[in-house]
Design a protein around this motif. Structure first.
Motif, PDB file in Angstrom:
ATOM      1  N   GLU A   1       0.824  -1.206   0.000  1.00 31.10           N
ATOM      2  CA  GLU A   1       0.000   0.000   0.000  1.00 31.10           C
ATOM      3  C   GLU A   1       0.859   1.257   0.000  1.00 31.10           C
ATOM      4  OE1 GLU A   1      -2.714  -0.267   3.230  1.00 31.10           O
ATOM      5  OE2 GLU A   1      -3.930  -1.859   2.314  1.00 31.10           O
ATOM      6  N   VAL A   2       1.922   1.259   0.802  1.00 33.43           N
ATOM      7  CA  VAL A   2       2.820   2.420   0.831  1.00 33.43           C
ATOM      8  C   VAL A   2       3.505   2.588  -0.517  1.00 33.43           C
ATOM      9  CG1 VAL A   2       4.929   3.361   1.847  1.00 33.43           C
ATOM     10  CG2 VAL A   2       3.197   2.330   3.321  1.00 33.43           C
ATOM     11  N   LEU A   3       3.966   1.484  -1.087  1.00 36.64           N
ATOM     12  CA  LEU A   3       4.641   1.555  -2.380  1.00 36.64           C
ATOM     13  C   LEU A   3       3.687   2.038  -3.465  1.00 36.64           C
ATOM     14  CD1 LEU A   3       7.335   1.063  -3.736  1.00 36.64           C
ATOM     15  CD2 LEU A   3       6.642  -1.289  -4.161  1.00 36.64           C
ATOM     16  N   SER A   4       2.429   1.642  -3.397  1.00 34.04           N
ATOM     17  CA  SER A   4       1.429   2.099  -4.362  1.00 34.04           C
ATOM     18  C   SER A   4       1.233   3.604  -4.263  1.00 34.04           C
ATOM     19  CB  SER A   4       0.108   1.374  -4.128  1.00 34.04           C
ATOM     20  OG  SER A   4      -0.895   1.849  -5.006  1.00 34.04           O
ATOM     21  N   LEU A   5       1.196   4.127  -3.042  1.00 33.60           N
ATOM     22  CA  LEU A   5       1.055   5.575  -2.849  1.00 33.60           C
ATOM     23  C   LEU A   5       2.254   6.318  -3.430  1.00 33.60           C
ATOM     24  CD1 LEU A   5      -0.318   5.692   0.815  1.00 33.60           C
ATOM     25  CD2 LEU A   5      -1.555   6.316  -1.260  1.00 33.60           C
ATOM     26  N   VAL A   6       3.450   5.773  -3.212  1.00 30.62           N
ATOM     27  CA  VAL A   6       4.659   6.412  -3.742  1.00 30.62           C
ATOM     28  C   VAL A   6       4.639   6.409  -5.263  1.00 30.62           C
ATOM     29  CG1 VAL A   6       7.170   6.221  -3.925  1.00 30.62           C
ATOM     30  CG2 VAL A   6       6.049   5.889  -1.709  1.00 30.62           C
ATOM     31  N   ARG A   7       4.273   5.285  -5.854  1.00 31.19           N
ATOM     32  CA  ARG A   7       4.271   5.178  -7.321  1.00 31.19           C
ATOM     33  C   ARG A   7       3.236   6.094  -7.952  1.00 31.19           C
ATOM     34  NH1 ARG A   7       4.814  -1.449  -7.640  1.00 31.19           N
ATOM     35  NH2 ARG A   7       7.108  -1.538  -7.541  1.00 31.19           N
ATOM     36  N   ASP A   8       2.144   6.357  -7.242  1.00 27.98           N
ATOM     37  CA  ASP A   8       1.094   7.230  -7.758  1.00 27.98           C
ATOM     38  C   ASP A   8       1.341   8.691  -7.423  1.00 27.98           C
ATOM     39  OD1 ASP A   8      -0.224   5.073  -8.800  1.00 27.98           O
ATOM     40  OD2 ASP A   8      -1.652   4.884  -7.142  1.00 27.98           O
ATOM     41  N   SER A   9       2.408   8.976  -6.710  1.00 24.21           N
ATOM     42  CA  SER A   9       2.684  10.341  -6.281  1.00 24.21           C
ATOM     43  C   SER A   9       3.442  11.107  -7.359  1.00 24.21           C
ATOM     44  CB  SER A   9       3.511  10.329  -4.993  1.00 24.21           C
ATOM     45  OG  SER A   9       4.862   9.989  -5.269  1.00 24.21           O
ATOM     46  N   ALA A  10       3.738  12.379  -7.061  1.00 27.17           N
ATOM     47  CA  ALA A  10       4.460  13.233  -8.005  1.00 27.17           C
ATOM     48  C   ALA A  10       5.957  13.228  -7.756  1.00 27.17           C
ATOM     49  CB  ALA A  10       3.935  14.667  -7.909  1.00 27.17           C
ATOM     50  N   CYS A  11       6.450  12.330  -6.920  1.00 23.09           N
ATOM     51  CA  CYS A  11       7.885  12.306  -6.662  1.00 23.09           C
ATOM     52  C   CYS A  11       8.631  11.806  -7.889  1.00 23.09           C
ATOM     53  CB  CYS A  11       8.208  11.468  -5.423  1.00 23.09           C
ATOM     54  SG  CYS A  11       7.831   9.710  -5.553  1.00 23.09           S
ATOM     55  N   SER A  12       9.926  12.017  -7.904  1.00 18.15           N
ATOM     56  CA  SER A  12      10.728  11.717  -9.084  1.00 18.15           C
ATOM     57  C   SER A  12      10.782  10.223  -9.374  1.00 18.15           C
ATOM     58  CB  SER A  12      12.159  12.241  -8.889  1.00 18.15           C
ATOM     59  OG  SER A  12      12.835  11.482  -7.899  1.00 18.15           O
ATOM     60  N   SER A  13      11.094   9.899 -10.614  1.00 16.42           N
ATOM     61  CA  SER A  13      11.249   8.499 -10.993  1.00 16.42           C
ATOM     62  C   SER A  13      12.380   7.846 -10.211  1.00 16.42           C
ATOM     63  CB  SER A  13      11.518   8.378 -12.498  1.00 16.42           C
ATOM     64  OG  SER A  13      10.450   8.896 -13.250  1.00 16.42           O
ATOM     65  N   GLY A  14      13.424   8.636  -9.938  1.00 16.95           N
ATOM     66  CA  GLY A  14      14.530   8.113  -9.155  1.00 16.95           C
ATOM     67  C   GLY A  14      14.085   7.714  -7.756  1.00 16.95           C
ATOM     68  N   MET A  15      13.244   8.547  -7.117  1.00 16.43           N
ATOM     69  CA  MET A  15      12.735   8.220  -5.795  1.00 16.43           C
ATOM     70  C   MET A  15      11.835   6.991  -5.851  1.00 16.43           C
ATOM     71  SD  MET A  15      12.385   8.527  -2.577  1.00 16.43           S
ATOM     72  CE  MET A  15      13.325  10.017  -2.224  1.00 16.43           C
ATOM     73  N   LYS A  16      11.015   6.886  -6.890  1.00 15.68           N
ATOM     74  CA  LYS A  16      10.140   5.719  -7.017  1.00 15.68           C
ATOM     75  C   LYS A  16      10.964   4.441  -7.153  1.00 15.68           C
ATOM     76  CE  LYS A  16       6.334   8.357  -9.043  1.00 15.68           C
ATOM     77  NZ  LYS A  16       5.471   8.603 -10.214  1.00 15.68           N
ATOM     78  N   ARG A  17      12.048   4.507  -7.929  1.00 12.49           N
ATOM     79  CA  ARG A  17      12.910   3.331  -8.062  1.00 12.49           C
ATOM     80  C   ARG A  17      13.574   2.997  -6.724  1.00 12.49           C
ATOM     81  NH1 ARG A  17      14.180   5.711 -13.066  1.00 12.49           N
ATOM     82  NH2 ARG A  17      16.025   6.679 -12.161  1.00 12.49           N
ATOM     83  N   LYS A  18      13.999   4.044  -6.017  1.00 13.26           N
ATOM     84  CA  LYS A  18      14.641   3.846  -4.723  1.00 13.26           C
ATOM     85  C   LYS A  18      13.694   3.162  -3.748  1.00 13.26           C
ATOM     86  CE  LYS A  18      16.711   6.400  -0.863  1.00 13.26           C
ATOM     87  NZ  LYS A  18      17.098   7.751  -0.356  1.00 13.26           N
ATOM     88  N   MET A  19      12.441   3.629  -3.700  1.00 12.91           N
ATOM     89  CA  MET A  19      11.473   3.055  -2.782  1.00 12.91           C
ATOM     90  C   MET A  19      11.117   1.617  -3.183  1.00 12.91           C
ATOM     91  SD  MET A  19      11.199   5.267  -0.498  1.00 12.91           S
ATOM     92  CE  MET A  19      10.006   4.289   0.406  1.00 12.91           C
ATOM     93  N   THR A  20      11.078   1.351  -4.476  1.00 16.05           N
ATOM     94  CA  THR A  20      10.819  -0.016  -4.940  1.00 16.05           C
ATOM     95  C   THR A  20      11.930  -0.946  -4.487  1.00 16.05           C
ATOM     96  OG1 THR A  20       9.596   0.786  -6.873  1.00 16.05           O
ATOM     97  CG2 THR A  20      10.440  -1.465  -6.960  1.00 16.05           C
TER      98      THR A  20
END
Length: 301
Positions: free
Chosen positions: A85-104
């Motif tokens: 659920e947290v990862l889904s929120l991050v992926r749907d957010s406006a944060c950078s692609s780099g941050m999304k990869r980091k969180m993944t």
């Protein structure tokens, strides 16, 4: 644990190490009414807490705080669901692609505390607004008819900025003949400090555009922003790959080329007046963050 207790616990991970206090000089405390408004998106996180998330004291203690005070309270059978659920929120957010990869990557690691800590700090940078009722949008004034709000550039450098910031520091180091220039001592080089400040302004202009496009076009996957990023990449890559005498020459020529791009594939170019020179130059730093451009020195090309 109630919403009020949870919010005070999490905010304390920031306010306590950063020594942040309210207007009366007392420790921050969120009452039940404010806790409800924060949860429902009717109240934003206080600016001082948002800014303090980047404090070095917070960054050095936040993971340990989650490990000691959050993880023991979690239901072990629901941890995987929480991560998803947290990862889904991050992926749907406006944060950078780099941050999304980091969180993944963090979600797939064994460091649950670090994953939750990073997600929490990143969430403090988001606008805390309740989900919009798309059915009512047609009766509301179009966001695209309004000027694009551009928040101030924070004084501290956010973790998601580091790829393009490191690339810039390498440029300054090449000029000075040293590898020791970094954000912590950039003020010792006034010319570079002024240049660096302009680059951060452009980067945050592009990030403000990312959020504005998501709101205006109701596209959670950042389709319009990616269309603009593709246009900028296609428009600058030949200039970027030319031979130059220095990294600064490559950077300046690439930024100069970026402002010449029409970016017609991005609807916002025709629908709004949001995409100006600063936003286009900021997109070049987004390209570095997204690893489509590795940096500005010959070794990076």
């Amino acid at each position: 644990m109630s919403d009020q207790e949870l919010i005070n616990l999490l905010f304390g991970f920031v306010t306590t190490p950063a020594e942040v206090f309210n207007r009366n000089g007392d420790p921050f405390y969120i009452d039940s009414g404010d806790a409800s408004r924060i949860k429902t998106g009717k109240m934003d996180v206080q600016c001082v807490i948002r800014e303090a998330r980047q404090d070095r004291r917070v960054l050095s203690t936040i993971e340990d705080s989650f490990a000691k005070m959050v993880l023991p309270k979690l239901n072990s059978s629901k941890i995987e669901q929480l991560q998803l659920e947290v990862l889904s929120l991050v992926r749907d957010s406006a944060c950078s692609s780099g941050m999304k990869r980091k969180m993944t990557d963090l979600a797939q690691s064994e460091s649950l505390a670090k994953f939750l800590a990073e997600a929490f700090l990143e969430s403090l940078a988001w606008v805390n607004s309740a989900p919009r009722d798309v059915s009512k949008r047609k009766t509301e004034p179009s966001r695209k008819d309004k000027p694009l709000p551009r928040p101030p550039v924070p004084s501290d450098i956010a973790p998601q900025e580091m790829p393009y910031v490191d690339a810039l520091m390498r440029v300054y180091g090449e000029i000075e003949g040293t590898c020791s220039i970094g954000p912590s001592n950039i003020d010792s080089y006034p010319n570079h400090q002024k240049h660096f400040k302009r680059q951060r302004t452009d980067y945050y202009a592009a990030e403000a555009l990312r959020r504005g496009l998501r709101d205006a076009y109701d596209e959670p996957d950042d389709d319009q922003f990616r269309a603009l990023e593709d246009e900028v990449y296609d428009g600058v890559i030949d200039t970027y790959e030319c031979e130059y005498g220095s990294g600064m020459d490559r950077l300046r020529h690439t930024l100069k080329q970026s402002v010449q791009i029409s970016a017609d594939k991005c609807f916002a170019t025709r629908d709004t007046s949001w995409i100006g020179n600063s936003e286009k130059k900021g997109m070049c730093h987004i390209l570095v963050n997204d690893e489509r451009i590795r940096g500005w020195l010959d070794d990076d090309v």
